[in-house]
Design a protein around this motif. Sequence first.
Motif, PDB file in Angstrom:
ATOM      1  N   GLY A  42      51.389  75.031  57.493  1.00 41.02           N
ATOM      2  CA  GLY A  42      51.695  73.604  57.492  1.00 41.02           C
ATOM      3  C   GLY A  42      52.681  73.230  56.394  1.00 41.02           C
ATOM      4  O   GLY A  42      53.609  72.446  56.613  1.00 41.02           O
ATOM      5  N   ASP A  43      52.506  73.822  55.216  1.00 42.71           N
ATOM      6  CA  ASP A  43      53.433  73.567  54.108  1.00 42.71           C
ATOM      7  C   ASP A  43      54.848  74.017  54.465  1.00 42.71           C
ATOM      8  O   ASP A  43      55.827  73.307  54.222  1.00 42.71           O
ATOM      9  N   VAL A  44      54.950  75.215  55.046  1.00 40.57           N
ATOM     10  CA  VAL A  44      56.263  75.755  55.419  1.00 40.57           C
ATOM     11  C   VAL A  44      56.886  74.898  56.515  1.00 40.57           C
ATOM     12  O   VAL A  44      58.069  74.548  56.458  1.00 40.57           O
ATOM     13  N   TYR A  45      56.094  74.532  57.508  1.00 38.80           N
ATOM     14  CA  TYR A  45      56.609  73.728  58.616  1.00 38.80           C
ATOM     15  C   TYR A  45      57.126  72.381  58.115  1.00 38.80           C
ATOM     16  O   TYR A  45      58.212  71.934  58.515  1.00 38.80           O
ATOM     17  N   GLN A  46      56.372  71.731  57.241  1.00 34.63           N
ATOM     18  CA  GLN A  46      56.786  70.434  56.696  1.00 34.63           C
ATOM     19  C   GLN A  46      58.071  70.556  55.886  1.00 34.63           C
ATOM     20  O   GLN A  46      58.962  69.702  55.983  1.00 34.63           O
ATOM     21  N   ALA A  47      58.195  71.620  55.097  1.00 35.61           N
ATOM     22  CA  ALA A  47      59.404  71.823  54.292  1.00 35.61           C
ATOM     23  C   ALA A  47      60.617  72.069  55.186  1.00 35.61           C
ATOM     24  O   ALA A  47      61.709  71.541  54.933  1.00 35.61           O
ATOM     25  N   LEU A  48      60.446  72.851  56.250  1.00 38.28           N
ATOM     26  CA  LEU A  48      61.551  73.109  57.179  1.00 38.28           C
ATOM     27  C   LEU A  48      61.931  71.840  57.930  1.00 38.28           C
ATOM     28  O   LEU A  48      63.113  71.562  58.149  1.00 38.28           O
ATOM     29  N   SER A  49      60.944  71.064  58.312  1.00 37.95           N
ATOM     30  CA  SER A  49      61.192  69.821  59.023  1.00 37.95           C
ATOM     31  C   SER A  49      61.954  68.833  58.138  1.00 37.95           C
ATOM     32  O   SER A  49      62.897  68.173  58.589  1.00 37.95           O
ATOM     33  N   LEU A  73      52.931  84.212  53.991  1.00 37.99           N
ATOM     34  CA  LEU A  73      51.740  84.068  54.830  1.00 37.99           C
ATOM     35  C   LEU A  73      51.955  82.969  55.866  1.00 37.99           C
ATOM     36  O   LEU A  73      51.679  83.155  57.058  1.00 37.99           O
ATOM     37  N   GLY A  74      52.485  81.840  55.426  1.00 35.56           N
ATOM     38  CA  GLY A  74      52.767  80.732  56.346  1.00 35.56           C
ATOM     39  C   GLY A  74      53.839  81.073  57.360  1.00 35.56           C
ATOM     40  O   GLY A  74      53.738  80.730  58.542  1.00 35.56           O
ATOM     41  N   ILE A  75      54.879  81.771  56.927  1.00 41.43           N
ATOM     42  CA  ILE A  75      55.956  82.179  57.842  1.00 41.43           C
ATOM     43  C   ILE A  75      55.410  83.106  58.919  1.00 41.43           C
ATOM     44  O   ILE A  75      55.735  82.972  60.101  1.00 41.43           O
ATOM     45  N   GLY A  76      54.554  84.034  58.519  1.00 44.22           N
ATOM     46  CA  GLY A  76      53.960  84.959  59.495  1.00 44.22           C
ATOM     47  C   GLY A  76      53.170  84.221  60.561  1.00 44.22           C
ATOM     48  O   GLY A  76      53.265  84.520  61.752  1.00 44.22           O
ATOM     49  N   TRP A  77      52.400  83.243  60.127  1.00 46.97           N
ATOM     50  CA  TRP A  77      51.606  82.428  61.055  1.00 46.97           C
ATOM     51  C   TRP A  77      52.525  81.716  62.046  1.00 46.97           C
ATOM     52  O   TRP A  77      52.314  81.738  63.260  1.00 46.97           O
ATOM     53  N   LEU A  78      53.569  81.056  61.515  1.00 46.12           N
ATOM     54  CA  LEU A  78      54.480  80.278  62.368  1.00 46.12           C
ATOM     55  C   LEU A  78      55.319  81.172  63.288  1.00 46.12           C
ATOM     56  O   LEU A  78      55.611  80.780  64.422  1.00 46.12           O
ATOM     57  N   LEU A  79      55.694  82.350  62.816  1.00 42.60           N
ATOM     58  CA  LEU A  79      56.425  83.288  63.681  1.00 42.60           C
ATOM     59  C   LEU A  79      55.551  83.729  64.851  1.00 42.60           C
ATOM     60  O   LEU A  79      56.023  83.804  65.986  1.00 42.60           O
ATOM     61  N   LYS A  80      54.299  84.016  64.569  1.00 43.00           N
ATOM     62  CA  LYS A  80      53.370  84.446  65.622  1.00 43.00           C
ATOM     63  C   LYS A  80      53.184  83.350  66.659  1.00 43.00           C
ATOM     64  O   LYS A  80      53.079  83.622  67.852  1.00 43.00           O
ATOM     65  N   GLY A  86      63.847  83.590  62.874  1.00 43.08           N
ATOM     66  CA  GLY A  86      64.694  84.069  61.805  1.00 43.08           C
ATOM     67  C   GLY A  86      66.157  83.882  62.166  1.00 43.08           C
ATOM     68  O   GLY A  86      66.560  84.040  63.318  1.00 43.08           O
ATOM     69  N   GLU A  87      66.954  83.526  61.136  1.00 39.58           N
ATOM     70  CA  GLU A  87      68.377  83.297  61.368  1.00 39.58           C
ATOM     71  C   GLU A  87      69.139  83.723  60.108  1.00 39.58           C
ATOM     72  O   GLU A  87      69.112  82.991  59.111  1.00 39.58           O
ATOM     73  N   GLU A  88      69.774  84.882  60.126  1.00 39.72           N
ATOM     74  CA  GLU A  88      70.576  85.393  59.012  1.00 39.72           C
ATOM     75  C   GLU A  88      69.809  85.426  57.689  1.00 39.72           C
ATOM     76  O   GLU A  88      70.283  84.908  56.678  1.00 39.72           O
ATOM     77  N   GLY A  89      68.616  85.955  57.695  1.00 38.36           N
ATOM     78  CA  GLY A  89      67.824  86.059  56.478  1.00 38.36           C
ATOM     79  C   GLY A  89      67.101  84.791  56.091  1.00 38.36           C
ATOM     80  O   GLY A  89      66.508  84.711  55.013  1.00 38.36           O
ATOM     81  N   LYS A  90      67.162  83.783  56.911  1.00 33.37           N
ATOM     82  CA  LYS A  90      66.480  82.512  56.654  1.00 33.37           C
ATOM     83  C   LYS A  90      65.616  82.186  57.855  1.00 33.37           C
ATOM     84  O   LYS A  90      65.725  82.808  58.893  1.00 33.37           O
ATOM     85  N   VAL A  91      64.750  81.199  57.710  1.00 31.41           N
ATOM     86  CA  VAL A  91      63.915  80.754  58.834  1.00 31.41           C
ATOM     87  C   VAL A  91      64.276  79.313  59.174  1.00 31.41           C
ATOM     88  O   VAL A  91      64.655  78.527  58.325  1.00 31.41           O
ATOM     89  N   VAL A  92      64.144  79.008  60.455  1.00 32.21           N
ATOM     90  CA  VAL A  92      64.473  77.673  60.948  1.00 32.21           C
ATOM     91  C   VAL A  92      63.476  77.318  62.052  1.00 32.21           C
ATOM     92  O   VAL A  92      62.910  78.214  62.710  1.00 32.21           O
ATOM     93  N   LEU A  93      63.234  76.051  62.243  1.00 33.45           N
ATOM     94  CA  LEU A  93      62.321  75.623  63.315  1.00 33.45           C
ATOM     95  C   LEU A  93      62.891  76.071  64.656  1.00 33.45           C
ATOM     96  O   LEU A  93      64.090  75.982  64.895  1.00 33.45           O
ATOM     97  N   ALA A  94      62.023  76.543  65.527  1.00 37.58           N
ATOM     98  CA  ALA A  94      62.465  77.016  66.843  1.00 37.58           C
ATOM     99  C   ALA A  94      62.674  75.859  67.804  1.00 37.58           C
ATOM    100  O   ALA A  94      62.198  74.790  67.658  1.00 37.58           O
TER     101      ALA A  94
END
Length: 94
Positions: A42-49, A73-80, A86-94
Amino acid sequence: MAEKKATTRRTASKTATVKKAAAPKKMAEILVDAENAGFRAGDVYQALSAAGTAQSVSELCKATGKSETEILLGIGWLLKEGKIKGEEGKVVLA
């Protein structure tokens, strides 16, 4: 006899130049369970949003105030779940 002393001295100087290995970096200890992973996701998702663009792990650490371990840990959850990609070494909302 002179050769034997020289060999002994060389051996002594070789052992003196041996460097000690650096101590391993201490990782942050976190409780890994479904509840904690969900909160970190949730923390990762909110920061990306809020950012609206792709973010690196270090950028997410700064934005959330969480450790690298917690962000991963949060990225792994959201990827699953397929919520981020993933986009060039970074993560972005799908």
